[in-house]
Structure formats: structure tokens, C-alpha cells
Design a protein around this motif. Structure first.
Motif, PDB file in Angstrom:
ATOM      1  N   GLU A   1       0.871  -1.180   0.000  1.00 31.56           N
ATOM      2  CA  GLU A   1       0.000   0.000   0.000  1.00 31.56           C
ATOM      3  C   GLU A   1       0.895   1.213   0.000  1.00 31.56           C
ATOM      4  OE1 GLU A   1      -2.354   3.304   1.626  1.00 31.56           O
ATOM      5  OE2 GLU A   1      -0.643   2.345   2.606  1.00 31.56           O
ATOM      6  N   ILE A   2       0.374   2.356  -0.333  1.00 31.68           N
ATOM      7  CA  ILE A   2       1.202   3.534  -0.555  1.00 31.68           C
ATOM      8  C   ILE A   2       2.188   3.786   0.585  1.00 31.68           C
ATOM      9  CG2 ILE A   2       1.106   6.063  -0.738  1.00 31.68           C
ATOM     10  CD1 ILE A   2      -1.443   5.707  -2.427  1.00 31.68           C
ATOM     11  N   SER A   3       1.770   3.598   1.832  1.00 26.58           N
ATOM     12  CA  SER A   3       2.628   3.923   2.975  1.00 26.58           C
ATOM     13  C   SER A   3       2.973   2.716   3.840  1.00 26.58           C
ATOM     14  CB  SER A   3       1.948   4.976   3.862  1.00 26.58           C
ATOM     15  OG  SER A   3       1.688   6.157   3.143  1.00 26.58           O
ATOM     16  N   ASN A   4       2.688   1.500   3.359  1.00 27.85           N
ATOM     17  CA  ASN A   4       2.840   0.319   4.208  1.00 27.85           C
ATOM     18  C   ASN A   4       3.657  -0.779   3.538  1.00 27.85           C
ATOM     19  OD1 ASN A   4       1.037   0.550   6.825  1.00 27.85           O
ATOM     20  ND2 ASN A   4      -0.055   1.584   5.168  1.00 27.85           N
ATOM     21  N   TYR A   5       4.528  -1.390   4.348  1.00 29.28           N
ATOM     22  CA  TYR A   5       5.448  -2.425   3.889  1.00 29.28           C
ATOM     23  C   TYR A   5       5.371  -3.612   4.841  1.00 29.28           C
ATOM     24  CZ  TYR A   5       7.426   1.544   1.347  1.00 29.28           C
ATOM     25  OH  TYR A   5       7.596   2.649   0.543  1.00 29.28           O
ATOM     26  N   ALA A   6       5.476  -4.829   4.292  1.00 26.43           N
ATOM     27  CA  ALA A   6       5.349  -6.008   5.149  1.00 26.43           C
ATOM     28  C   ALA A   6       6.206  -7.151   4.627  1.00 26.43           C
ATOM     29  CB  ALA A   6       3.890  -6.456   5.222  1.00 26.43           C
ATOM     30  N   LYS A   7       6.637  -8.001   5.548  1.00 28.34           N
ATOM     31  CA  LYS A   7       7.193  -9.282   5.168  1.00 28.34           C
ATOM     32  C   LYS A   7       6.046 -10.130   4.613  1.00 28.34           C
ATOM     33  CE  LYS A   7      11.454  -8.808   6.954  1.00 28.34           C
ATOM     34  NZ  LYS A   7      12.708  -8.921   6.159  1.00 28.34           N
ATOM     35  N   SER A   8       6.367 -11.107   3.790  1.00 28.80           N
ATOM     36  CA  SER A   8       5.335 -11.922   3.145  1.00 28.80           C
ATOM     37  C   SER A   8       4.402 -12.558   4.181  1.00 28.80           C
ATOM     38  CB  SER A   8       5.988 -13.018   2.305  1.00 28.80           C
ATOM     39  OG  SER A   8       5.006 -13.826   1.691  1.00 28.80           O
ATOM     40  N   GLY A   9       3.107 -12.343   3.990  1.00 23.39           N
ATOM     41  CA  GLY A   9       2.105 -12.919   4.873  1.00 23.39           C
ATOM     42  C   GLY A   9       1.758 -12.072   6.081  1.00 23.39           C
ATOM     43  N   TYR A  10       2.400 -10.910   6.235  1.00 25.00           N
ATOM     44  CA  TYR A  10       2.164 -10.066   7.409  1.00 25.00           C
ATOM     45  C   TYR A  10       1.511  -8.732   7.053  1.00 25.00           C
ATOM     46  CZ  TYR A  10       4.836 -13.327  10.253  1.00 25.00           C
ATOM     47  OH  TYR A  10       5.273 -14.453  10.919  1.00 25.00           O
ATOM     48  N   GLU A  11       0.869  -8.649   5.893  1.00 27.45           N
ATOM     49  CA  GLU A  11       0.116  -7.446   5.567  1.00 27.45           C
ATOM     50  C   GLU A  11      -0.979  -7.241   6.622  1.00 27.45           C
ATOM     51  OE1 GLU A  11       1.925  -9.294   2.027  1.00 27.45           O
ATOM     52  OE2 GLU A  11       0.542 -10.036   3.553  1.00 27.45           O
ATOM     53  N   CYS A  12      -1.214  -6.014   7.008  1.00 29.18           N
ATOM     54  CA  CYS A  12      -2.201  -5.744   8.051  1.00 29.18           C
ATOM     55  C   CYS A  12      -3.606  -6.001   7.522  1.00 29.18           C
ATOM     56  CB  CYS A  12      -2.080  -4.299   8.526  1.00 29.18           C
ATOM     57  SG  CYS A  12      -3.300  -3.845   9.777  1.00 29.18           S
ATOM     58  N   ARG A  13      -4.262  -7.017   8.064  1.00 27.86           N
ATOM     59  CA  ARG A  13      -5.597  -7.388   7.581  1.00 27.86           C
ATOM     60  C   ARG A  13      -6.631  -6.308   7.884  1.00 27.86           C
ATOM     61  NH1 ARG A  13      -6.636 -13.065  10.047  1.00 27.86           N
ATOM     62  NH2 ARG A  13      -4.512 -13.133  10.854  1.00 27.86           N
ATOM     63  N   HIS A  14      -6.463  -5.646   9.021  1.00 26.88           N
ATOM     64  CA  HIS A  14      -7.410  -4.594   9.374  1.00 26.88           C
ATOM     65  C   HIS A  14      -7.376  -3.470   8.332  1.00 26.88           C
ATOM     66  CE1 HIS A  14      -9.812  -2.039  12.071  1.00 26.88           C
ATOM     67  NE2 HIS A  14      -9.039  -1.055  11.639  1.00 26.88           N
ATOM     68  N   ASN A  15      -6.172  -3.026   7.962  1.00 33.29           N
ATOM     69  CA  ASN A  15      -6.055  -1.962   6.975  1.00 33.29           C
ATOM     70  C   ASN A  15      -6.504  -2.420   5.596  1.00 33.29           C
ATOM     71  OD1 ASN A  15      -5.085  -0.255   8.928  1.00 33.29           O
ATOM     72  ND2 ASN A  15      -2.939  -0.523   8.381  1.00 33.29           N
ATOM     73  N   LEU A  16      -6.164  -3.642   5.224  1.00 35.46           N
ATOM     74  CA  LEU A  16      -6.613  -4.159   3.935  1.00 35.46           C
ATOM     75  C   LEU A  16      -8.133  -4.160   3.860  1.00 35.46           C
ATOM     76  CD1 LEU A  16      -4.176  -7.139   3.261  1.00 35.46           C
ATOM     77  CD2 LEU A  16      -4.439  -5.083   1.869  1.00 35.46           C
TER      78      LEU A  16
END
Length: 414
Positions: free
Chosen positions: A273-288
Motif C-alpha cells: 500500500e502507498i505507505s505500508n510495507y510487510a514481510k510476506s504474509g504479514y500485511e495488516c488485515r485490518h487496513n486491507l
């Protein structure tokens, strides 16, 4: 990140039985040790008795929803603020027990709590974990102590390290760190050092935001207009001279922005996402869920909700909230029923914040019409400007489009 999550969830199973709809919960904890100079969030310092009274009111609001969301399953819970880590472990336990009694919370639900360094102990962290918190979002902002002082933060970098190491030792395996660029007095070199140092700590998720000078904050009085210096002197800020560091200029801010993705991707973080970075599988589900327009229910003062294409906020006065907490309908304000045009706009400009973009077929299913019939001309114009890319049934912003996303996304307002 798995592609193709359906923004318009299918609610009938193959056997013909109704499937539970997804719901996200947000609980606002409006307390902090002190207001930061850039903060316009609904938060303020409070005594322990005031915090306890508010927690009791939150429980009362939660119980008022009993029997009203039986056709929903909760996929994420987010405690935001303010500083939720000012709550005791016992208070967090009571809130989680209340939520579990009223809502159907999935066993694998993501349950996030925002926290600030220096506000927790090992015992408190263990209590949060026992209560069901499985994701922490820590407000670090910078590794440079002079930048933290400039922001008005209550911690230094060493205090953060102690907090972070405690969280790891008690077993938290999903941690986000918040960072801010374009801080007054910050340089490209100091931001580069912050990025490398934080990435080397290997948190699962990093949120990197550029400072926005919001009206009504001390920073606005300093940097927001022609009368800023006069207002600053009138208000007699403590250590006034320390607040006179200049904001980075446009070129420096631009270099910081470009550096962010280059550095973090080099450490294995994916920009999702424009301002968000994650290791694989750790994307923030709440924000998504927010960007994909999933339904969410806000609890507490100032919280926002989206239920059945109706958006509304809660009242912002804490004493009034405490009086009315048992009657949620009376807490609502700024209620807006989203017509199809508004839903289409949100589908586009929220979904395109994700680097993977949106799937055209989802639009067709949601609105019973092809995307081209509504946005065909807009997409062609943005393609000509090299701001958007269409491929394999997906639509996403180009790298240039991400860089000027506010401009690009404004095209989707009908």
C-alpha cells in the motif's frame, strides 16, 4: 499477499446456506501521556479513574450490540488511540471478554493494539498476550532522539529498544513499527539511518508516513501559516528555540520518499500500500479490509463505522459518550448513506491505494456493470499520462501514479 480478495463478499455457500459476513472492529482508546506536537487525533491525558470509567462505558456499548451482529464473523480487532497501552492488562482482558461474548470472533482473527514505548512492562505485555492480543503496532517514529524530542514524543530510542525486546521475549511474533519522515530538522542522511536501523530489527511490518502539518496542532502554529511565528511566541512553547528547525524542502522530502521503498525492499519488505510495507504474509488485515471496503464497526468516542453502505461517526465528547454508551444509536453523528456513485468512487480510490490495485471483475460484480462504462475514459486518460497500468484484468497505479497518488486518485471522483 494473496490477490483477488473479493470486495463484494459472496454470502451463499455451495450448499446454499447463508455464509457469515465479514466484520472488522475498531475500539478507540482516547488517552495519552501527553499530546505530540503533530497530533490531531482525538486523545488527551487522563487520570486512572477516568480511564476506568471509560473502559466501563466501552463495555456497556459492546453489550448493547448483543444479538445485533449474529450474521457476522469478526476477522480483525484493532485497539487504536491515543495510547491503548495505557490500559492495564486487566482492563484489556475485560474488553476482550466483552467482545467475545457479543461477537463471533474467528479463532485466527488479527487482534492489534497500538502502543508507545515506555508505557508497558513485561507483566503487562504478558497480560495483553493472554487477553488475546496477537499483533502490536509500536509508535517509534524515528531512531534519532533529537527528532523524537522535536515531535514531542515521550520516549527516546533506547526506551523503544527495551520495549521492543520485551515484546519479542514474551512471544509477540507480529509487530508493526510506525515511522515518520519530513520531520523538522530531519535530513536525508538521518532518515536513511532510521530506515536501515529499523529494517535490521526485522519487524514484520513497517508503516512509513510523511509528516502532515494538521490545523489545530502546535506544529501548525509553528509551520502552518504566515502568523505561525507570532502565535508560537504568544503561546510561549517550552524550549521555543528547539522548535525552530526548518521543515525539509521539497527536494529533500522527495528523496526521503523515494529512499523509503528502495531501502525497505532491499531488506525483503513488500510495499503493498502507498505507505505500508510487510514481510510476506504479514500485511495488516485490518487496513486491507478498510481499503477493500469491508464492513467495520467503531466503538468508543470519535470512532467511525461502515455498515450496509452507511458511514457514520461517534460523538467526540467523552462525558457525553459515557452517559449514552448503552444506547449506540444516540452516539451516531455525521451519518451518510452511500449511494451507488459514492460506493463506486470509494471502490476505486481506496482499492487503488493497494499496490496490486483492483480487479475489474470485482467492480463488475459489485455494481452490475462493466468498469469501462463508468471509468473507461478516465482510465484511458491516466494511461496516457503513465499514471495507471492495466494488465491481466487488473488496474493499478504506476510507480509515477503512486508518487502523485492524490492527483491520480482524484480522477475517480464522479
Amino acid at each position: 499477499m494473496q490477490r483477488g480478495s473479493d470486495a463484494c463478499d459472496i454470502r451463499i455457500t455451495e450448499r446454499g446456506c447463508a455464509e457469515l459476513r465479514e466484520l472488522e472492529l475498531y475500539l478507540h482508546i482516547p488517552f495519552c501521556v501527553q499530546k505530540c506536537r503533530y497530533c490531531d487525533f482525538l486523545s488527551a491525558p487522563a487520570e486512572p479513574e477516568e480511564i476506568e470509567t471509560y473502559v466501563e462505558a466501552l463495555q456497556k456499548e459492546i453489550y448493547a450490540y448483543e444479538g445485533k451482529f449474529t450474521d457476522y464473523k469478526v476477522t480483525s480487532v484493532f485497539f487504536g488511540g491515543g495510547t491503548p497501552s495505557l490500559l492495564s492488562a486487566g482492563q484489556m482482558q475485560r474488553l476482550m471478554e466483552s467482545l467475545q461474548r457479543v461477537f463471533q470472533i474467528r479463532v485466527a482473527a488479527e487482534i492489534t493494539m497500538e502502543m508507545n514505548p515506555g508505557t508497558v512492562s513485561k507483566e503487562k505485555l504478558l497480560g495483553y498476550k493472554k487477553a488475546g492480543i496477537n499483533r502490536l503496532s509500536i509508535g517509534l517514529q524515528s531512531i534519532q532522539d533529537h527528532e523524537l524530542r522535536m515531535l514531542g514524543r515521550i520516549h527516546d530510542y533506547q526506551m523503544f529498544l527495551v520495549t521492543y525486546e520485551m515484546a519479542r521475549k514474551v512471544g509477540f511474533e507480529n509487530i508493526n513499527l510506525d515511522l515518520i519522515s519530513a520531520i523538522p530538522g530531519q535530513t536525508v542522511a538521518s532518515w536513511n539511518e532510521t530506515l536501515h536501523t529499523v529494517a535490521a530489527l526485522a519487524p514484520e511490518h513497517i508503516s512509513a508516513y510523511s509528516l502532515i502539518i494538521e490545523e489545530g496542532t502546535p506544529f501548525y502554529e509553528l509551520y502552518g501559516g504566515d502568523q505561525s511565528l507570532h502565535n508560537m511566541k504568544e503561546q510561549k512553547f517550552e524550549s521555543v528555540q528547539s522548535l525552530l528547525a526548518p521543515l525539509p524542502d521539497e527536494e529533500e522530502e522527495r528523496r526521503m520518499y523515494e529512499m523509503t521503498s528502495q531501502v525497505l525492499e532491499g531488506y525483503g519488505y513488500c510495499r503493498y500500500e502507498i505507505s505500508n510495507y510487510a514481510k510476506s504474509g504479514y500485511e495488516c488485515r485490518h487496513n486491507l479490509g478498510y481499503w477493500e471496503r469491508k464492513e467495520y464497526l467503531g466503538l468508543g468516542i470519535g470512532a467511525s463505522s461502515l455498515i450496509d453502505n452507511v458511514r457514520y461517526d461517534h460523538i467526540r465528547d467523552r462525558l457525553e459518550y459515557i452517559q449514552l454508551a448503552g444506547t449506540p444509536d444516540k452516539l451516531q453523528c455525521h451519518r451518510e448513506v452511500l449511494d451507488q456513485k459514492a460506493q463506486m468512487e470509494e471502490f476505486m480510490f481506496l482499492g487503488l491505494r493497494k499496490t496490486e490495485g483492483i480487479r475489474k471483475q470485482e467492480f463488475n460484480v459489485c455494481f452490475a456493470c462493466p468498469m469501462e462504462s463508468i471509468y473507461g475514459e478516465v482510465v484511458r486518460e491516466l494511461e496516457e499520462k503513465y499514471l495507471i497500468i492495466e494488465e491481466n484484468g487488473w488496474l493499478r497505479l504506476s510507480d509515477r501514479g503512486v508518487d502523485i497518488s492524490n492527483y491520480a486518485l482524484s480522477y475517480f471522483l464522479l
